[in-house]
Design a protein around this motif. Structure first.
Motif, mmCIF file in Angstrom:
data_model
loop_
_atom_site.group_PDB
_atom_site.id
_atom_site.type_symbol
_atom_site.label_atom_id
_atom_site.label_comp_id
_atom_site.label_asym_id
_atom_site.label_seq_id
_atom_site.Cartn_x
_atom_site.Cartn_y
_atom_site.Cartn_z
ATOM 1 N N ALA A 439 0.834 -1.205 0.000
ATOM 2 C CA ALA A 439 0.000 0.000 0.000
ATOM 3 C C ALA A 439 0.868 1.254 0.000
ATOM 4 O O ALA A 439 0.569 2.239 -0.698
ATOM 5 N N GLY A 440 1.948 1.242 0.765
ATOM 6 C CA GLY A 440 2.846 2.392 0.780
ATOM 7 C C GLY A 440 3.525 2.617 -0.562
ATOM 8 O O GLY A 440 3.654 3.759 -1.019
ATOM 9 N N VAL A 441 3.962 1.522 -1.210
ATOM 10 C CA VAL A 441 4.590 1.652 -2.523
ATOM 11 C C VAL A 441 3.588 2.203 -3.543
ATOM 12 O O VAL A 441 3.929 3.065 -4.379
ATOM 13 N N MET A 442 2.361 1.737 -3.490
ATOM 14 C CA MET A 442 1.347 2.227 -4.425
ATOM 15 C C MET A 442 1.062 3.708 -4.206
ATOM 16 O O MET A 442 0.872 4.466 -5.172
ATOM 17 N N PHE A 443 1.076 4.144 -2.950
ATOM 18 C CA PHE A 443 0.820 5.555 -2.667
ATOM 19 C C PHE A 443 1.949 6.433 -3.203
ATOM 20 O O PHE A 443 1.706 7.463 -3.843
ATOM 21 N N VAL A 444 3.197 6.030 -2.958
ATOM 22 C CA VAL A 444 4.333 6.829 -3.425
ATOM 23 C C VAL A 444 4.433 6.807 -4.935
ATOM 24 O O VAL A 444 4.827 7.791 -5.572
ATOM 25 N N SER A 445 4.039 5.704 -5.571
ATOM 26 C CA SER A 445 4.197 5.570 -7.020
ATOM 27 C C SER A 445 3.273 6.504 -7.800
ATOM 28 O O SER A 445 3.433 6.662 -9.012
#
Length: 459
Positions: A439-445
């Motif tokens: 979820a964190g990677v998707m938010f930053v991406s």
């Protein structure tokens, strides 16, 4: 003079002026990083093989140490063996077979075992093995009921030449001569004399079993022994009622076999355990031919394993399974940092970062052979996190980005260490952790190659 009218030129957008590699630079870099991750699986497999080799060497060294001390011990007995001659078959032409000598074995009516086990650690180089010395007392009674006594009398056994045998897996473990107290008489055991009872290794003493031919006649026995061994201590519940109590200073026991203790207490300074087994719990009777049913007796064996409290190789092997996660997340964070800062890095830089991450496991193996696993993990983590923080700072020239990479990696190592300490909830915690990370990677991406919205609603 009129100026020539030039044909109108078509307007080209900046996107159309870029070449193929420029337009697809991000996708190409992702493909190269993916290929690099696959290539890094080769040194990672070599590290996994190194863990297996070091564990095998440690196990081999441990076996060499214990083989010179004494192997794991299994106590079976005492067993009372009577000899008798089979009834003649007058129809048989072979006269020698008419008087064949056979044995019948009698098991104790009551068997009580008291054991005190003291462990010690033997070392060779950096490897160690757990061995023990024990003081064990076997006492109880032999007694036949009416049916058993009638059956034994029908065989006309030679009761005056009976033998009491005790099975001991490794006779090198005996530190003092064994004596048998048989109905008040003191007798001496001799080694290698358990042949009549079906025991493969043990000691035996000649006794007079004549009183047992009378039903409900009790014969008392008592045996004390100083026995050493390694790794484990097992018992066979051959009594009609068997009670075994063990006290030890080993803080990491593993109770194993066909029966678990009815009572146990494991403390930081040792353990105590008691087993209570009755004759109906096992698959053999009180009077039978032991040699023909030895497998059934061995199936009923139980006891305790004295575990080595160091399991660094198993922990390292479990940590290696999370290596691919660390590689991918570190590469993703570095990729985000270089893209947002517009300071592109070469694939060679990613290769060095990946090799540093794999070096962590080699450091962990080497350190854990000399230090506790927790300290080894902490030292290896600090070394790798510190090195990658300085390297990313030198490449990106941005302290916040370097701190982000280092902080992410430190948190990931801490998270994996927590998972390594878990057993029952490791899968649940791992799945929830991966959900949060994704979820964190998707938010930053969202900030990567995000198309700009047209201003003022105009095209």
């Amino acid at each position: 003079m009129t100026q020539p009218v030039l044909p109108p030129q078509s307007e080209e957008t900046p996107q159309e002026k870029k070449g193929f590699f420029q337009r697809n630079a991000f996708a190409i870099k992702l493909a190269l990083i993916g290929t690099l991750v696959l290539l890094l699986l080769i040194p990672l497999a070599m590290v996994d093989s190194l863990v297996y080799q070091r564990e095998s060497l440690a196990q081999q060294t441990r076996q060499e140490i214990t083989s010179r001390w004494s192997d794991a011990q299994t106590l079976t007995g005492p067993v009372l063996t009577l000899s008798y001659r089979e009834k003649e078959d007058k129809t048989s032409p072979d006269k020698a077979s008419r008087a064949e000598v056979r044995q019948i074995d009698l098991l104790p009516d009551e068997l009580s075992v008291q054991g005190e086990v003291r462990t010690q650690t033997l070392r060779r180089s950096i490897y160690e093995a757990i061995v023990y010395r024990s003081h064990i007392t076997l006492e109880g009674t032999f007694r036949l009921n009416e049916d058993e006594a009638a059956f034994v009398r029908s065989l006309s056994p030679e009761t005056a030449d009976a033998r009491v045998s005790v099975g001991i897996t490794d006779l090198r473990g005996l530190e003092k001569p064994l004596e048998l107290s048989w109905n008040g008489d003191s007798l001496t055991f001799a080694s290698g004399e358990g042949r009549g009872s079906g025991l493969l290794s043990g000691v035996a003493a000649a006794v007079d079993a004549t009183p047992l031919l009378q039903a409900d006649t009790t014969v008392l026995f008592r045996i004390e022994m100083e026995l050493k061994g390694s790794d484990a201590l097992y018992f066979a519940p051959i009594g009609r009622t068997t009670s075994i109590r063990i006290e030890s200073d080993c803080p990491t026991p593993s109770f194993t076999g066909n029966f678990l203790p009815s009572h146990r207490e494991v403390r930081s300074d040792g353990f105590s355990a008691q087993w209570d087994v009755i004759g109906m719990n096992r698959n053999y009777p009180q009077v039978f031919d032991f040699s023909a049913a030895e497998a059934r007796v061995q199936d009923s064996v139980f006891g305790v394993e004295l575990l080595v409290p160091v399991a660094q190789y198993q922990m390292t092997e479990r940590a290696v399974k999370y290596a691919i996660l660390i590689l991918l997340l570190t590469f993703v964070v570095v990729l985000f940092a270089e893209t947002l800062l517009r300071r592109p890095l070469g694939i060679f830089h990613y290769l060095l970062v990946g090799l540093a991450l794999i070096l962590f496991y080699s450091l962990l193996i080497a350190l854990s052979e000399h230090l506790r696993f927790g300290w080894s993990y902490a030292i290896a983590s600090v070394m790798i996190v510190g090195m990658l923080f300085l390297y990313t700072y030198a490449l990106l020239r941005e302290k916040k980005a370097a701190l982000g990479v280092g902080g992410m990696l430190a948190g990931l190592y801490l998270y994996i260490y927590i998972l390594l300490q878990m057993e029952t909830y490791a899968l649940l915690a791992g799945s929830l952790g991966l959900f949060v990370i994704l979820a964190g990677v998707m938010f930053v991406s969202q900030k990567i190659n995000r198309p700009k919205e047209p201003s003022g609603g105009k095209r």
